[in-house]
Design a protein around this motif. Structure first.
Motif, PDB file in Angstrom:
ATOM      1  N   LYS A   1       0.799  -1.234   0.000  1.00  0.00           N
ATOM      2  CA  LYS A   1       0.000   0.000   0.000  1.00  0.00           C
ATOM      3  C   LYS A   1       0.829   1.281   0.000  1.00  0.00           C
ATOM      4  O   LYS A   1       0.413   2.294  -0.498  1.00  0.00           O
ATOM      5  N   SER A   2       2.009   1.252   0.627  1.00  0.00           N
ATOM      6  CA  SER A   2       2.728   2.517   0.797  1.00  0.00           C
ATOM      7  C   SER A   2       4.165   2.381   0.282  1.00  0.00           C
ATOM      8  O   SER A   2       4.659   1.274   0.032  1.00  0.00           O
ATOM      9  N   TYR A   3       4.835   3.526   0.181  1.00  0.00           N
ATOM     10  CA  TYR A   3       6.242   3.536  -0.239  1.00  0.00           C
ATOM     11  C   TYR A   3       7.094   2.698   0.716  1.00  0.00           C
ATOM     12  O   TYR A   3       7.937   1.908   0.295  1.00  0.00           O
ATOM     13  N   ARG A   4       6.842   2.864   2.028  1.00  0.00           N
ATOM     14  CA  ARG A   4       7.673   2.108   2.984  1.00  0.00           C
ATOM     15  C   ARG A   4       7.411   0.601   2.877  1.00  0.00           C
ATOM     16  O   ARG A   4       8.320  -0.203   3.076  1.00  0.00           O
ATOM     17  N   GLU A   5       6.183   0.207   2.557  1.00  0.00           N
ATOM     18  CA  GLU A   5       5.927  -1.229   2.335  1.00  0.00           C
ATOM     19  C   GLU A   5       6.680  -1.717   1.095  1.00  0.00           C
ATOM     20  O   GLU A   5       7.225  -2.818   1.078  1.00  0.00           O
ATOM     21  N   GLN A   6       6.716  -0.876   0.058  1.00  0.00           N
ATOM     22  CA  GLN A   6       7.442  -1.283  -1.155  1.00  0.00           C
ATOM     23  C   GLN A   6       8.935  -1.419  -0.864  1.00  0.00           C
ATOM     24  O   GLN A   6       9.587  -2.351  -1.352  1.00  0.00           O
ATOM     25  N   ARG A   7       9.471  -0.487  -0.059  1.00  0.00           N
ATOM     26  CA  ARG A   7      10.911  -0.578   0.273  1.00  0.00           C
ATOM     27  C   ARG A   7      11.194  -1.850   1.075  1.00  0.00           C
ATOM     28  O   ARG A   7      12.201  -2.526   0.859  1.00  0.00           O
ATOM     29  N   LEU A   8      10.307  -2.183   2.033  1.00  0.00           N
ATOM     30  CA  LEU A   8      10.520  -3.418   2.805  1.00  0.00           C
ATOM     31  C   LEU A   8      10.404  -4.643   1.890  1.00  0.00           C
ATOM     32  O   LEU A   8      11.176  -5.594   2.017  1.00  0.00           O
TER      33      LEU A   8
END
Ligand code: HEM
Length: 407
Positions: A75-82
Protein backbone atom coordinates in the motif's frame (compact mmCIF):
# COMPACT_ATOMS: atom_id res chain seq x y z
CA UNK A 1 29.69 44.31 2.17
CA UNK A 2 29.00 41.26 0.07
CA UNK A 3 28.19 41.92 -3.60
CA UNK A 4 24.46 41.52 -4.37
CA UNK A 5 23.52 38.47 -6.37
CA UNK A 6 22.31 38.91 -9.92
CA UNK A 7 20.32 35.70 -9.82
CA UNK A 8 19.02 36.12 -6.27
CA UNK A 9 15.41 35.95 -7.40
CA UNK A 10 15.76 33.49 -10.26
CA UNK A 11 17.74 30.62 -8.65
CA UNK A 12 15.40 28.33 -6.68
CA UNK A 13 16.81 27.22 -3.33
CA UNK A 14 18.15 23.70 -3.11
CA UNK A 15 16.38 21.75 -0.36
CA UNK A 16 16.46 18.19 0.96
CA UNK A 17 12.67 17.89 1.03
CA UNK A 18 12.40 18.26 -2.75
CA UNK A 19 14.40 15.02 -3.08
CA UNK A 20 12.70 13.08 -0.26
CA UNK A 21 15.86 13.31 1.85
CA UNK A 22 15.27 13.51 5.59
CA UNK A 23 16.55 16.43 7.71
CA UNK A 24 17.09 13.94 10.57
CA UNK A 25 18.21 10.78 8.79
CA UNK A 26 19.68 11.97 5.47
CA UNK A 27 19.52 9.16 2.90
CA UNK A 28 18.47 6.58 5.51
CA UNK A 29 14.78 5.69 5.21
CA UNK A 30 13.17 7.24 8.30
CA UNK A 31 11.39 4.72 10.52
CA UNK A 32 11.62 1.69 8.20
CA UNK A 33 8.80 -0.88 8.54
CA UNK A 34 9.53 -4.28 10.08
CA UNK A 35 6.35 -6.01 8.92
CA UNK A 36 4.27 -6.28 5.73
CA UNK A 37 0.47 -6.80 5.66
CA UNK A 38 -0.65 -10.32 6.57
CA UNK A 39 -1.14 -11.25 2.88
CA UNK A 40 2.69 -11.23 2.56
CA UNK A 41 3.26 -13.58 5.51
CA UNK A 42 4.89 -16.29 3.29
CA UNK A 43 7.67 -13.76 2.43
CA UNK A 44 8.12 -12.52 5.98
CA UNK A 45 8.29 -16.05 7.43
CA UNK A 46 11.19 -16.87 5.12
CA UNK A 47 12.88 -13.48 5.66
CA UNK A 48 12.78 -13.89 9.44
CA UNK A 49 14.53 -17.27 9.23
CA UNK A 50 16.92 -16.40 6.41
CA UNK A 51 20.36 -17.06 8.03
CA UNK A 52 19.24 -20.50 9.26
CA UNK A 53 17.58 -21.44 5.94
CA UNK A 54 20.73 -20.49 4.02
CA UNK A 55 23.15 -22.22 6.41
CA UNK A 56 21.10 -25.43 6.38
CA UNK A 57 20.76 -25.23 2.56
CA UNK A 58 16.95 -25.26 2.81
CA UNK A 59 16.26 -21.82 1.33
CA UNK A 60 15.91 -22.89 -2.30
CA UNK A 61 13.39 -25.60 -1.39
CA UNK A 62 11.38 -23.14 0.74
CA UNK A 63 11.36 -20.47 -1.96
CA UNK A 64 10.32 -22.99 -4.60
CA UNK A 65 7.18 -23.74 -2.53
CA UNK A 66 6.38 -20.06 -1.91
CA UNK A 67 3.10 -18.80 -3.46
CA UNK A 68 3.25 -16.13 -6.20
CA UNK A 69 2.04 -12.97 -4.46
CA UNK A 70 0.77 -9.75 -6.05
CA UNK A 71 2.72 -6.54 -5.32
CA UNK A 72 -0.43 -4.46 -5.96
CA UNK A 73 -1.30 -5.17 -2.33
CA UNK A 74 1.71 -3.17 -1.12
CA UNK A 75 0.00 0.00 0.00
CA UNK A 76 2.73 2.52 0.80
CA UNK A 77 6.24 3.54 -0.24
CA UNK A 78 7.67 2.11 2.98
CA UNK A 79 5.93 -1.23 2.33
CA UNK A 80 7.44 -1.28 -1.15
CA UNK A 81 10.91 -0.58 0.27
CA UNK A 82 10.52 -3.42 2.80
CA UNK A 83 9.30 -5.73 0.03
CA UNK A 84 12.42 -4.91 -2.06
CA UNK A 85 14.61 -5.55 0.99
CA UNK A 86 12.99 -8.91 1.74
CA UNK A 87 12.87 -10.15 -1.87
CA UNK A 88 16.43 -9.03 -2.67
CA UNK A 89 17.81 -10.75 0.45
CA UNK A 90 15.97 -13.94 -0.56
CA UNK A 91 17.39 -13.61 -4.08
CA UNK A 92 21.00 -13.34 -2.88
CA UNK A 93 20.46 -16.30 -0.54
CA UNK A 94 18.82 -18.31 -3.32
CA UNK A 95 21.66 -17.70 -5.78
CA UNK A 96 24.58 -18.14 -3.35
CA UNK A 97 23.18 -20.71 -0.87
CA UNK A 98 25.86 -23.26 -1.85
CA UNK A 99 28.72 -20.78 -2.15
CA UNK A 100 30.49 -19.19 -5.07
CA UNK A 101 31.27 -22.46 -6.79
CA UNK A 102 27.66 -23.58 -7.17
CA UNK A 103 25.50 -20.52 -7.90
CA UNK A 104 21.88 -21.02 -8.98
CA UNK A 105 21.51 -19.41 -12.38
CA UNK A 106 17.70 -19.35 -12.61
CA UNK A 107 15.54 -17.37 -10.20
CA UNK A 108 12.08 -18.99 -9.98
CA UNK A 109 9.09 -16.93 -11.14
CA UNK A 110 7.42 -16.73 -7.71
CA UNK A 111 10.47 -14.74 -6.55
CA UNK A 112 11.56 -13.15 -9.83
CA UNK A 113 8.17 -11.66 -10.81
CA UNK A 114 7.41 -9.75 -7.58
CA UNK A 115 11.06 -8.65 -7.25
CA UNK A 116 11.03 -7.19 -10.76
CA UNK A 117 7.60 -5.63 -10.24
CA UNK A 118 8.48 -3.84 -7.00
CA UNK A 119 11.86 -2.85 -8.47
CA UNK A 120 10.11 -1.17 -11.43
CA UNK A 121 7.79 0.69 -9.07
CA UNK A 122 10.72 1.96 -6.98
CA UNK A 123 13.09 2.61 -9.91
CA UNK A 124 15.67 0.21 -8.45
CA UNK A 125 17.39 -2.80 -10.09
CA UNK A 126 16.11 -6.31 -9.21
CA UNK A 127 19.06 -7.17 -6.95
CA UNK A 128 20.21 -6.28 -3.43
CA UNK A 129 21.42 -2.66 -3.33
CA UNK A 130 22.89 -0.37 -0.65
CA UNK A 131 19.43 1.11 -0.13
CA UNK A 132 18.16 -2.37 0.89
CA UNK A 133 21.11 -3.63 2.92
CA UNK A 134 21.65 -0.38 4.83
CA UNK A 135 19.16 2.45 4.23
CA UNK A 136 16.01 0.31 4.78
CA UNK A 137 17.49 -2.29 7.16
CA UNK A 138 17.70 -0.67 10.58
CA UNK A 139 15.42 -0.29 13.56
CA UNK A 140 16.07 1.28 16.98
CA UNK A 141 15.53 -0.93 20.04
CA UNK A 142 14.46 2.11 22.05
CA UNK A 143 13.37 5.03 19.82
CA UNK A 144 13.90 7.45 22.73
CA UNK A 145 17.62 6.64 22.96
CA UNK A 146 20.34 7.86 20.52
CA UNK A 147 21.20 5.91 17.36
CA UNK A 148 24.24 3.90 18.39
CA UNK A 149 25.14 0.34 17.66
CA UNK A 150 23.90 -1.08 20.98
CA UNK A 151 20.50 0.49 20.36
CA UNK A 152 20.04 -0.79 16.79
CA UNK A 153 18.85 -4.01 15.19
CA UNK A 154 18.71 -5.27 11.62
CA UNK A 155 15.36 -6.07 10.02
CA UNK A 156 16.66 -8.86 7.73
CA UNK A 157 19.99 -10.75 8.06
CA UNK A 158 22.32 -13.05 6.21
CA UNK A 159 24.65 -15.60 7.85
CA UNK A 160 27.63 -13.96 9.59
CA UNK A 161 26.13 -13.31 13.04
CA UNK A 162 27.56 -10.35 14.95
CA UNK A 163 29.98 -9.45 12.12
CA UNK A 164 27.10 -9.13 9.63
CA UNK A 165 25.19 -7.04 12.15
CA UNK A 166 28.24 -4.82 12.73
CA UNK A 167 29.00 -4.43 9.02
CA UNK A 168 25.49 -3.19 8.24
CA UNK A 169 24.98 -1.08 11.37
CA UNK A 170 28.36 0.69 11.19
CA UNK A 171 27.38 1.65 7.64
CA UNK A 172 24.00 2.88 8.95
CA UNK A 173 25.94 5.05 11.42
CA UNK A 174 28.18 6.33 8.61
CA UNK A 175 25.04 7.46 6.75
CA UNK A 176 23.85 9.15 9.96
CA UNK A 177 27.22 10.85 10.45
CA UNK A 178 26.85 12.27 6.94
CA UNK A 179 23.59 14.12 7.76
CA UNK A 180 25.21 17.38 9.01
CA UNK A 181 27.48 17.25 5.93
CA UNK A 182 24.54 16.90 3.52
CA UNK A 183 22.76 19.82 5.22
CA UNK A 184 25.95 21.91 5.10
CA UNK A 185 26.30 21.06 1.41
CA UNK A 186 22.76 22.32 0.71
CA UNK A 187 23.47 25.55 2.62
CA UNK A 188 26.75 25.96 0.75
CA UNK A 189 25.12 25.48 -2.67
CA UNK A 190 22.53 28.14 -1.79
CA UNK A 191 25.20 30.44 -0.35
CA UNK A 192 27.23 30.07 -3.57
CA UNK A 193 24.18 30.92 -5.73
CA UNK A 194 23.48 33.97 -3.55
CA UNK A 195 27.16 34.94 -3.26
CA UNK A 196 27.01 34.94 0.52
CA UNK A 197 30.66 34.44 1.54
CA UNK A 198 30.10 34.15 5.29
CA UNK A 199 27.36 31.55 5.01
CA UNK A 200 29.52 29.61 2.54
CA UNK A 201 32.55 29.69 4.84
CA UNK A 202 30.56 28.35 7.78
CA UNK A 203 28.91 25.66 5.68
CA UNK A 204 32.30 24.46 4.37
CA UNK A 205 33.61 24.23 7.92
CA UNK A 206 30.59 22.12 8.94
CA UNK A 207 31.06 19.91 5.88
CA UNK A 208 34.70 19.25 6.84
CA UNK A 209 33.69 18.25 10.38
CA UNK A 210 31.05 15.85 9.05
CA UNK A 211 33.54 14.17 6.67
CA UNK A 212 35.94 13.71 9.60
CA UNK A 213 33.11 12.22 11.67
CA UNK A 214 32.35 9.77 8.83
CA UNK A 215 35.99 8.60 8.93
CA UNK A 216 35.85 8.12 12.71
CA UNK A 217 32.59 6.18 12.38
CA UNK A 218 34.04 3.95 9.64
CA UNK A 219 36.72 3.03 12.22
CA UNK A 220 34.04 1.16 14.19
CA UNK A 221 34.26 -1.61 11.56
CA UNK A 222 37.38 -2.82 13.40
CA UNK A 223 35.41 -3.22 16.65
CA UNK A 224 32.45 -5.12 15.23
CA UNK A 225 33.49 -6.98 12.07
CA UNK A 226 35.84 -10.00 11.96
CA UNK A 227 37.77 -9.90 8.64
CA UNK A 228 37.77 -13.69 8.21
CA UNK A 229 34.00 -13.86 8.65
CA UNK A 230 33.49 -10.87 6.36
CA UNK A 231 35.61 -12.47 3.67
CA UNK A 232 34.53 -16.11 3.92
CA UNK A 233 30.86 -15.76 4.90
CA UNK A 234 29.36 -12.31 4.32
CA UNK A 235 30.95 -11.04 1.10
CA UNK A 236 29.42 -13.71 -1.12
CA UNK A 237 25.86 -12.57 -0.33
CA UNK A 238 26.68 -9.08 -1.60
CA UNK A 239 28.05 -10.39 -4.91
CA UNK A 240 26.17 -9.68 -8.10
CA UNK A 241 26.06 -11.20 -11.55
CA UNK A 242 27.82 -8.65 -13.71
CA UNK A 243 31.57 -8.94 -14.43
CA UNK A 244 31.56 -11.85 -11.99
CA UNK A 245 33.53 -14.91 -13.19
CA UNK A 246 31.41 -17.09 -10.88
CA UNK A 247 28.30 -16.15 -12.94
CA UNK A 248 29.62 -15.02 -16.32
CA UNK A 249 26.25 -15.22 -18.06
CA UNK A 250 24.17 -13.37 -15.45
CA UNK A 251 20.90 -14.59 -13.90
CA UNK A 252 17.71 -15.75 -15.62
CA UNK A 253 14.70 -14.11 -13.99
CA UNK A 254 12.03 -16.72 -14.82
CA UNK A 255 8.85 -15.23 -16.27
CA UNK A 256 10.62 -11.92 -16.91
CA UNK A 257 13.14 -12.66 -19.63
CA UNK A 258 14.47 -15.77 -21.32
CA UNK A 259 17.88 -14.10 -21.63
CA UNK A 260 20.03 -13.82 -18.46
CA UNK A 261 20.26 -10.31 -16.97
CA UNK A 262 23.41 -8.80 -15.43
CA UNK A 263 23.49 -6.63 -12.31
CA UNK A 264 26.32 -5.54 -9.99
CA UNK A 265 26.25 -6.53 -6.33
CA UNK A 266 25.54 -4.35 -3.31
CA UNK A 267 28.25 -1.85 -2.37
CA UNK A 268 28.55 1.43 -0.47
CA UNK A 269 29.72 2.83 -3.83
CA UNK A 270 25.91 3.04 -4.24
CA UNK A 271 25.63 5.37 -1.22
CA UNK A 272 24.67 8.88 -2.36
CA UNK A 273 26.90 10.57 0.24
CA UNK A 274 30.30 10.62 -1.49
CA UNK A 275 28.77 11.14 -4.94
CA UNK A 276 27.12 14.30 -3.59
CA UNK A 277 30.35 15.52 -1.93
CA UNK A 278 32.36 14.85 -5.13
CA UNK A 279 29.93 16.78 -7.32
CA UNK A 280 29.76 19.67 -4.87
CA UNK A 281 33.56 19.92 -4.49
CA UNK A 282 34.01 19.55 -8.26
CA UNK A 283 36.19 16.42 -8.09
CA UNK A 284 36.97 14.90 -11.51
CA UNK A 285 37.62 11.17 -11.57
CA UNK A 286 39.35 9.26 -14.37
CA UNK A 287 37.04 8.11 -17.15
CA UNK A 288 37.13 4.48 -16.02
CA UNK A 289 36.36 5.29 -12.37
CA UNK A 290 33.71 7.83 -13.33
CA UNK A 291 32.02 5.26 -15.62
CA UNK A 292 31.77 2.78 -12.73
CA UNK A 293 30.63 5.40 -10.21
CA UNK A 294 28.01 6.79 -12.61
CA UNK A 295 26.69 3.28 -13.20
CA UNK A 296 26.32 2.91 -9.44
CA UNK A 297 23.92 5.89 -9.45
CA UNK A 298 21.45 3.65 -11.33
CA UNK A 299 21.41 1.52 -8.15
CA UNK A 300 20.19 4.40 -5.94
CA UNK A 301 16.60 5.50 -5.23
CA UNK A 302 15.84 7.82 -8.19
CA UNK A 303 15.23 10.91 -6.04
CA UNK A 304 18.70 10.53 -4.49
CA UNK A 305 20.24 10.29 -7.94
CA UNK A 306 18.28 13.42 -8.94
CA UNK A 307 19.79 15.21 -5.91
CA UNK A 308 23.32 14.48 -7.19
CA UNK A 309 22.38 15.75 -10.64
CA UNK A 310 20.93 18.94 -9.16
CA UNK A 311 24.23 19.61 -7.35
CA UNK A 312 26.09 18.92 -10.59
CA UNK A 313 24.03 21.56 -12.42
CA UNK A 314 24.48 24.20 -9.67
CA UNK A 315 26.98 27.06 -10.14
CA UNK A 316 30.57 25.81 -9.72
CA UNK A 317 31.92 26.15 -6.17
CA UNK A 318 35.53 26.09 -7.39
CA UNK A 319 34.95 28.90 -9.90
CA UNK A 320 33.20 30.90 -7.21
CA UNK A 321 36.07 30.48 -4.74
CA UNK A 322 38.73 31.35 -7.32
CA UNK A 323 36.89 34.45 -8.49
CA UNK A 324 36.16 35.57 -4.92
CA UNK A 325 39.91 35.78 -4.14
CA UNK A 326 38.91 35.04 -0.55
CA UNK A 327 41.75 33.06 1.09
CA UNK A 328 39.58 31.92 3.99
CA UNK A 329 37.16 30.30 1.56
CA UNK A 330 40.03 28.70 -0.32
CA UNK A 331 41.45 27.25 2.90
CA UNK A 332 38.03 25.96 4.02
CA UNK A 333 37.50 24.34 0.60
CA UNK A 334 40.93 22.71 0.69
CA UNK A 335 40.26 21.38 4.19
CA UNK A 336 37.11 19.65 2.89
CA UNK A 337 39.12 18.09 0.05
CA UNK A 338 41.84 16.96 2.48
CA UNK A 339 39.23 15.44 4.81
CA UNK A 340 37.78 13.54 1.84
CA UNK A 341 41.25 12.30 0.84
CA UNK A 342 41.81 11.10 4.43
CA UNK A 343 38.43 9.32 4.40
CA UNK A 344 39.31 7.59 1.14
CA UNK A 345 42.78 6.61 2.41
CA UNK A 346 41.19 5.18 5.55
CA UNK A 347 38.64 3.28 3.45
CA UNK A 348 41.51 1.79 1.39
CA UNK A 349 43.08 0.51 4.64
CA UNK A 350 39.72 -1.06 5.63
CA UNK A 351 39.37 -2.72 2.22
CA UNK A 352 42.96 -4.00 2.42
CA UNK A 353 42.24 -5.61 5.80
CA UNK A 354 38.81 -7.04 4.95
CA UNK A 355 39.46 -8.17 1.36
CA UNK A 356 43.11 -8.29 0.35
CA UNK A 357 44.73 -9.54 3.57
CA UNK A 358 41.75 -11.77 4.36
CA UNK A 359 42.01 -13.28 0.86
CA UNK A 360 45.72 -14.01 1.32
CA UNK A 361 45.00 -15.69 4.67
CA UNK A 362 42.19 -17.78 3.19
CA UNK A 363 44.51 -18.87 0.38
CA UNK A 364 47.11 -20.00 2.91
CA UNK A 365 44.48 -22.17 4.58
CA UNK A 366 43.41 -24.10 1.48
CA UNK A 367 42.45 -26.89 0.95
CA UNK A 368 39.72 -26.31 3.46
CA UNK A 369 36.21 -27.76 3.69
CA UNK A 370 34.68 -24.28 4.24
CA UNK A 371 33.05 -22.99 1.04
CA UNK A 372 35.50 -20.16 0.34
CA UNK A 373 35.68 -17.55 -2.40
CA UNK A 374 37.02 -18.60 -5.78
CA UNK A 375 40.48 -17.46 -6.82
CA UNK A 376 39.14 -15.40 -9.69
CA UNK A 377 37.26 -13.16 -7.26
CA UNK A 378 39.89 -12.60 -4.65
CA UNK A 379 41.04 -9.16 -5.59
CA UNK A 380 37.71 -8.01 -6.89
CA UNK A 381 35.15 -6.05 -4.94
CA UNK A 382 31.54 -7.08 -4.59
CA UNK A 383 30.74 -4.54 -7.29
CA UNK A 384 33.24 -6.31 -9.54
CA UNK A 385 35.95 -3.65 -9.96
CA UNK A 386 39.64 -4.38 -9.58
CA UNK A 387 39.59 -2.94 -6.14
CA UNK A 388 42.78 -1.26 -5.06
CA UNK A 389 43.78 0.46 -8.28
CA UNK A 390 40.24 1.84 -8.58
CA UNK A 391 40.11 3.09 -4.99
CA UNK A 392 43.59 4.65 -5.20
CA UNK A 393 42.74 6.43 -8.44
CA UNK A 394 39.56 7.82 -6.85
CA UNK A 395 41.57 8.99 -3.81
CA UNK A 396 44.40 10.49 -5.90
CA UNK A 397 41.99 12.38 -8.17
CA UNK A 398 40.37 13.81 -5.03
CA UNK A 399 43.76 15.15 -3.94
CA UNK A 400 44.25 16.77 -7.34
CA UNK A 401 41.28 19.04 -6.58
CA UNK A 402 43.30 21.09 -4.05
CA UNK A 403 43.21 24.77 -5.10
CA UNK A 404 46.27 27.02 -5.11
CA UNK A 405 46.12 30.76 -4.59
CA UNK A 406 46.71 32.68 -7.78
CA UNK A 407 49.86 34.74 -7.85
C1 HEM B 1 34.35 -3.84 5.57
C2 HEM B 1 33.93 -2.71 5.06
C3 HEM B 1 34.03 -2.32 3.60
C4 HEM B 1 34.59 -2.97 2.54
C5 HEM B 1 35.28 -4.31 2.54
C6 HEM B 1 34.40 -2.14 1.38
C7 HEM B 1 34.79 -2.47 0.10
C8 HEM B 1 34.67 -1.68 -1.00
C9 HEM B 1 35.04 -2.05 -2.33
C10 HEM B 1 35.57 -3.41 -2.72
C11 HEM B 1 34.80 -1.03 -3.16
C12 HEM B 1 35.06 -0.96 -4.66
C13 HEM B 1 33.79 -0.81 -5.42
C14 HEM B 1 33.08 -2.11 -5.53
O1 HEM B 1 33.69 -3.09 -5.97
O2 HEM B 1 31.90 -2.13 -5.19
C15 HEM B 1 34.27 0.03 -2.34
C16 HEM B 1 33.91 1.25 -2.82
C17 HEM B 1 33.37 2.22 -2.04
N1 HEM B 1 33.06 2.13 -0.71
FE1 HEM B 1 33.47 0.61 0.54
N2 HEM B 1 33.78 -0.99 1.74
C18 HEM B 1 33.52 -1.06 3.08
C19 HEM B 1 32.86 -0.13 3.83
C20 HEM B 1 32.40 1.06 3.35
C21 HEM B 1 31.64 2.01 4.09
C22 HEM B 1 31.13 1.84 5.53
C23 HEM B 1 31.44 3.06 3.29
C24 HEM B 1 30.70 4.30 3.67
C25 HEM B 1 29.69 4.79 3.05
C26 HEM B 1 32.07 2.78 2.02
C27 HEM B 1 32.05 3.61 0.92
C28 HEM B 1 32.53 3.30 -0.32
C29 HEM B 1 32.49 4.21 -1.46
C30 HEM B 1 31.91 5.62 -1.45
C31 HEM B 1 33.03 3.52 -2.52
C32 HEM B 1 33.24 4.08 -3.95
C33 HEM B 1 34.66 4.59 -4.09
C34 HEM B 1 34.82 5.99 -3.56
O3 HEM B 1 33.95 6.84 -3.83
O4 HEM B 1 35.86 6.25 -2.88
N3 HEM B 1 32.63 1.55 2.10
N4 HEM B 1 34.20 -0.39 -1.03
Amino acid sequence: MEPPSQNLKTTPLLSLGRFHISEDYGFLLPHPLKQLPDYFRPWMEIANELPHLIESHQLRARVNKMPLLNCQFLKSYREQRLAHLVLSFMTMGYVWQRGETQPEEVLPRNLALPLVEVSRTLGLPPILVHSDLVLTNWTPRDPERPLEIGNLDLIVSFPGGESLRGFVLVTVLVEKAAVPGIKALVEAVNATSHRSQNALLQALQRLRLSIQEITRTLGQMHDYVDPDIFYAVIRIFLSGWKDNPAMPMGLIYEGVSTEPLEYSGGSAAQSTVLHAFDEFLGICHSKESADFLHRMREYMPPSHKDFIEEIQSSPSLRDHILSSENSQLLTAYNQCVEALVDLRSYHIAVVTKYLITAAAKAKGRRPNPLPGPSQALEERGTGGTVVLSFLKSVRDKTLEAILHERD
